[in-house]
Design an enzyme around this catalytic site. Structure first.
Site, PDB file in Angstrom:
ATOM      1  N   HIS A 135       0.329  -0.732  -0.404  1.00  0.00           N
ATOM      2  CA  HIS A 135      -0.005   0.154   0.206  1.00  0.00           C
ATOM      3  C   HIS A 135       1.097   0.993   0.254  1.00  0.00           C
ATOM      4  CE1 HIS A 135      -4.462  -1.539   1.571  1.00  0.00           C
ATOM      5  NE2 HIS A 135      -3.686  -2.812   0.883  1.00  0.00           N
TER       6      HIS A 135
ATOM      7  N   TYR B  37     -10.298   5.176   7.609  1.00  0.00           N
ATOM      8  CA  TYR B  37      -9.770   5.372   8.474  1.00  0.00           C
ATOM      9  C   TYR B  37     -10.819   6.030   8.530  1.00  0.00           C
ATOM     10  CZ  TYR B  37      -5.962   2.880  10.061  1.00  0.00           C
ATOM     11  OH  TYR B  37      -5.239   1.921   9.986  1.00  0.00           O
TER      12      TYR B  37
ATOM     13  N   PRO C 283      -5.455  -0.241  17.974  1.00  0.00           N
ATOM     14  CA  PRO C 283      -4.966  -1.690  16.486  1.00  0.00           C
ATOM     15  C   PRO C 283      -5.130  -0.356  15.859  1.00  0.00           C
ATOM     16  CG  PRO C 283      -7.340  -2.098  17.306  1.00  0.00           C
ATOM     17  CD  PRO C 283      -6.734  -1.656  18.769  1.00  0.00           C
TER      18      PRO C 283
ATOM     19  N   LYS D 129       0.027  -0.483  14.700  1.00  0.00           N
ATOM     20  CA  LYS D 129       1.112  -0.810  15.552  1.00  0.00           C
ATOM     21  C   LYS D 129       1.336  -1.830  16.357  1.00  0.00           C
ATOM     22  CE  LYS D 129       2.003   2.912  13.276  1.00  0.00           C
ATOM     23  NZ  LYS D 129       3.073   2.213  12.108  1.00  0.00           N
TER      24      LYS D 129
ATOM     25  N   TYR E 221       3.339   6.591  10.043  1.00  0.00           N
ATOM     26  CA  TYR E 221       2.183   5.330   9.678  1.00  0.00           C
ATOM     27  C   TYR E 221       2.792   3.580   8.870  1.00  0.00           C
ATOM     28  CZ  TYR E 221      -2.338   2.750   7.818  1.00  0.00           C
ATOM     29  OH  TYR E 221      -2.909   1.717   8.094  1.00  0.00           O
TER      30      TYR E 221
HETATM   31  P1  FAS Z   1       0.099 -12.391  21.400  1.00  0.00           P
HETATM   32  O1  FAS Z   1      -0.948 -12.250  22.747  1.00  0.00           O
HETATM   33  O2  FAS Z   1      -0.144 -12.752  19.597  1.00  0.00           O
HETATM   34  O3  FAS Z   1       0.810 -13.943  21.417  1.00  0.00           O
HETATM   35  C1  FAS Z   1       0.898 -14.036  22.982  1.00  0.00           C
HETATM   36  C2  FAS Z   1       1.271 -16.239  23.306  1.00  0.00           C
HETATM   37  O4  FAS Z   1       1.262 -16.024  24.557  1.00  0.00           O
HETATM   38  C3  FAS Z   1       0.098 -16.474  22.682  1.00  0.00           C
HETATM   39  O5  FAS Z   1       0.019 -17.466  21.482  1.00  0.00           O
HETATM   40  C4  FAS Z   1      -0.432 -16.909  23.827  1.00  0.00           C
HETATM   41  O6  FAS Z   1      -1.244 -18.352  23.390  1.00  0.00           O
HETATM   42  C5  FAS Z   1       0.981 -17.595  25.098  1.00  0.00           C
HETATM   43  N1  FAS Z   1       0.678 -17.036  25.752  1.00  0.00           N
HETATM   44  C6  FAS Z   1       0.439 -15.983  27.095  1.00  0.00           C
HETATM   45  N2  FAS Z   1       0.542 -17.148  28.701  1.00  0.00           N
HETATM   46  C7  FAS Z   1       0.818 -17.641  28.093  1.00  0.00           C
HETATM   47  C8  FAS Z   1       1.558 -18.797  29.339  1.00  0.00           C
HETATM   48  N3  FAS Z   1       1.576 -18.507  31.015  1.00  0.00           N
HETATM   49  N4  FAS Z   1       2.457 -19.707  28.877  1.00  0.00           N
HETATM   50  C9  FAS Z   1       2.644 -20.211  27.927  1.00  0.00           C
HETATM   51  N5  FAS Z   1       1.965 -19.407  26.746  1.00  0.00           N
HETATM   52  C10 FAS Z   1       0.991 -18.268  27.148  1.00  0.00           C
HETATM   53  N6  FAS Z   1      -2.905  -4.927  16.268  1.00  0.00           N
HETATM   54  C11 FAS Z   1      -2.933  -5.015  14.680  1.00  0.00           C
HETATM   55  O7  FAS Z   1      -1.285  -3.840  14.840  1.00  0.00           O
HETATM   56  N7  FAS Z   1      -3.980  -4.679  14.633  1.00  0.00           N
HETATM   57  C12 FAS Z   1      -4.701  -4.733  14.648  1.00  0.00           C
HETATM   58  O8  FAS Z   1      -5.930  -4.619  14.322  1.00  0.00           O
HETATM   59  C13 FAS Z   1      -4.531  -6.743  15.435  1.00  0.00           C
HETATM   60  N8  FAS Z   1      -5.861  -6.328  16.242  1.00  0.00           N
HETATM   61  C14 FAS Z   1      -6.066  -6.870  17.276  1.00  0.00           C
HETATM   62  C15 FAS Z   1      -7.084  -7.758  17.860  1.00  0.00           C
HETATM   63  C16 FAS Z   1      -6.863  -8.419  19.079  1.00  0.00           C
HETATM   64  C17 FAS Z   1      -8.491  -8.970  19.474  1.00  0.00           C
HETATM   65  C18 FAS Z   1      -6.151  -8.311  19.289  1.00  0.00           C
HETATM   66  C19 FAS Z   1      -5.732  -9.638  21.363  1.00  0.00           C
HETATM   67  C20 FAS Z   1      -5.328  -7.843  19.035  1.00  0.00           C
HETATM   68  C21 FAS Z   1      -4.790  -6.833  18.445  1.00  0.00           C
HETATM   69  N9  FAS Z   1      -3.665  -6.674  17.966  1.00  0.00           N
HETATM   70  C22 FAS Z   1      -3.560  -5.766  16.361  1.00  0.00           C
HETATM   71  C23 FAS Z   1      -2.358  -6.866  18.866  1.00  0.00           C
HETATM   72  C24 FAS Z   1      -1.746  -7.808  18.457  1.00  0.00           C
HETATM   73  O9  FAS Z   1      -1.947  -8.228  16.813  1.00  0.00           O
HETATM   74  C25 FAS Z   1      -0.647  -8.087  18.999  1.00  0.00           C
HETATM   75  O10 FAS Z   1       0.381  -6.810  19.204  1.00  0.00           O
HETATM   76  C26 FAS Z   1       0.063  -9.143  18.961  1.00  0.00           C
HETATM   77  O11 FAS Z   1      -0.163 -10.247  18.851  1.00  0.00           O
HETATM   78  C27 FAS Z   1       1.671  -8.884  19.701  1.00  0.00           C
HETATM   79  O12 FAS Z   1       2.205 -10.349  19.139  1.00  0.00           O
HETATM   80  P2  FAS Z   1       2.437 -11.067  20.618  1.00  0.00           P
HETATM   81  O13 FAS Z   1       3.566 -10.282  20.847  1.00  0.00           O
HETATM   82  O14 FAS Z   1       3.525 -11.879  20.148  1.00  0.00           O
HETATM   83  O15 FAS Z   1       1.631 -11.766  21.658  1.00  0.00           O
HETATM   84  C1  PHB Z   2      -6.631  -4.744   9.675  1.00  0.00           C
HETATM   85  O1  PHB Z   2      -5.958  -5.354   8.614  1.00  0.00           O
HETATM   86  O2  PHB Z   2      -6.763  -5.731  10.714  1.00  0.00           O
HETATM   87  C2  PHB Z   2      -6.223  -3.731  10.340  1.00  0.00           C
HETATM   88  C3  PHB Z   2      -5.432  -2.707   9.893  1.00  0.00           C
HETATM   89  C4  PHB Z   2      -5.139  -1.183  10.088  1.00  0.00           C
HETATM   90  C5  PHB Z   2      -5.989  -1.115  11.458  1.00  0.00           C
HETATM   91  C6  PHB Z   2      -6.241  -2.005  12.344  1.00  0.00           C
HETATM   92  C7  PHB Z   2      -5.788  -3.179  11.691  1.00  0.00           C
HETATM   93  O3  PHB Z   2      -5.120   0.170  12.232  1.00  0.00           O
END
Ligand code: FAS
Ligand code: PHB
Length: 389
Positions: free
Chosen positions: A72, A201, A293, A297, A384
């Site tokens: 993009h 957005y 989100p 980031k 961004y």
């Molecule tokens: P993660 O949370 O991805 O991974 C942590 C891992 O540790 C998981 O697999 C979990 O099962 C494991 N774990 C937890 N406790 C444990 C324990 N006690 N023992 C062993 N393992 C354990 N970011 C964006 O940029 N854009 C988005 O649109 C976006 N949407 C999101 C939607 C949701 C519902 C959530 C919760 C987050 C979203 N995020 C988004 C943020 C997300 O992408 C995180 O920044 C990203 O998953 C971070 O990655 P990790 O730090 O690896 O953590």
């Molecule tokens: C997504 O594609 O899930 C997405 C893109 C941009 C954002 C958040 C989520 O700021």
């Protein structure tokens, strides 16, 4: 058992770190609470900064990303039902973001690690961290009811916001900063043609909406919803009706709808824990910080943490540099706070959550300024695409 590094969490940060350490010959193991299928079923982020793309290629896990990732060169801000495009590349000497789902990133990292025979323990229960302040830390866990202990040099807490790592740190040793937003995001995934070629957005009097994608045939859409709303309250038709009402008319007319593949509500918070290193335990990704989100980031900060943590681990283990771990926290936090600011700013600017007419006018004036000023557009663009490492 003994390993140089124990990584807790098989999300993107844990898998990326494990892979980079494998390639550097640093003996490590990833301990994950859930099954691999559970981890791979999570639908989360969708936009990668170039620094994240580069790291995935460094991990030799970027083949599919190179083929299927969608570059993009711009993003769009829509207000008063009019979309304004921010030319990312023009304002950042050619930088882009890449649309490629976090689910796919996780899948690619799992595959390359599994093919290399990397050590990952899924369904590791009751993971506990011990003696992080000494020079002989260790981790214990249960697997199929049997207790295990891994002695190690370093522990990487990559276990997300609800993980065990941050909770292991004594309250006196950690400072946390948190802002909880009074709304959530209702997200829907569908096999429909994306309504826009870039991320949009939209700020409307009905609330925020976001248009994104996973491919040219799979769309990812969000609408701002009440913080206590429930996904059961939203049929697909109800989602599409509300989403369409929040789009500029030309997008609303062109919107292709279809059955949801996934529908979920995520709460929004800003959160930072300082420092990100405690003796032999280092925190990365959502274990250390969470962003709303809106700025895309979360996943990208997890990746930049791993970039810094990898340097620190090699500095500590290979160069015997005792200061490397504290240096990790300083370097990572400098980038984390700048991304926290941008995510907070863009969230506050594009969402509706109070009836203060003056605040609304300020938002409209700010949107008008940043979309008609080169300086304003440049600020949005450089944040961004991701600030330099
Ligand atoms: P993660 O949370 O991805 O991974 C942590 C891992 O540790 C998981 O697999 C979990 O099962 C494991 N774990 C937890 N406790 C444990 C324990 N006690 N023992 C062993 N393992 C354990 N970011 C964006 O940029 N854009 C988005 O649109 C976006 N949407 C999101 C939607 C949701 C519902 C959530 C919760 C987050 C979203 N995020 C988004 C943020 C997300 O992408 C995180 O920044 C990203 O998953 C971070 O990655 P990790 O730090 O690896 O953590
Ligand atoms: C997504 O594609 O899930 C997405 C893109 C941009 C954002 C958040 C989520 O700021």
């Amino acid at each position: 058992m003994r390993k140089q590094v124990v990584i807790i969490g098989a999300g993107p940060s844990g898998l990326l770190l494990g892979r980079l350490l494998d390639l550097a010959g640093i003996d490590n193991v990833v301990l994950e609470r859930q099954t691999q299928d559970y981890v791979l079923a999570r639908i989360r982020a969708g936009i990668l900064e170039q620094t994240t793309v580069d790291l995935i290629h460094r991990a030799e896990a970027g083949a599919r990303l190179a083929e299927e990732g969608i570059k993009h060169h711009a993003m769009q801000l829509a207000f008063d039902y009019k979309a304004v495009s921010i030319d990312l590349s023009r304002h950042t000497n050619g930088k882009v973001v890449t649309a490629y789902g976090q689910t796919e990133v996780t899948r690619d990292l799992c595959e390359v690690r599994d093919n290399a025979g990397s050590a990952t323990v899924y369904e590791a229960d009751n993971v506990e961290i011990h003696d992080i302040d000494g020079d002989a830390p260790y981790v214990t866990y249960l697997k199929d009811g049997t207790g295990h202990r891994i002695d190690c040099d370093l522990i990487a807490g990559c276990d997300g916001y609800h993980g065990v790592s941050r909770r292991t740190v004594p309250e006196s040793a950690i400072t946390t900063y948190e802002k909880i937003y009074p709304f959530g995001w209702l997200g829907l995934l569908s096999d429909t043609r994306p309504v826009a070629q870039e991320v949009v957005y939209a700020n409307t009097e009905r609330g925020f909406a976001l248009c994104s994608m996973r491919s040219m045939t799979r769309s990812r859409y969000y609408i701002q919803c009440d913080v206590d709303d429930k996904v059961e309250n939203w049929s697909d038709d109800a989602f599409w009706d509300e989403f369409r009402r929040r789009l500029p008319p030309e997008m609303a007319d062109a919107l292709e709808t279809g059955p949801s593949i996934e529908k979920s509500i995520a709460p929004l918070r800003s959160f930072v824990a300082e420092p990100m290193c405690f003796g032999r335990l280092m925190l990365a990704g959502d274990a250390a910080h969470v962003v709303p989100p809106t700025g895309a980031k979360g996943l990208n900060l997890a990746a930049s943490d791993i970039h810094y943590m990898y340097d620190a681990i090699l500095g500590f283990l290979q160069d015997r540099n005792a200061a490397a771990l504290d240096e990790y926290s300083r370097r990572a936090l400098a980038r984390v706070w700048k991304a926290e600011r941008f995510a907070w700013w863009l969230t506050t600017l594009t969402h509706r959550f109070n009836d203060d007419p003056f605040e609304q006018r300020m938002k409209e004036a700010e949107l008008a300024y940043i979309t008609t000023s080169d300086a304003g557009r440049q600020m949005v663009a450089e944040n961004y695409v991701g600030l330099p490492l």
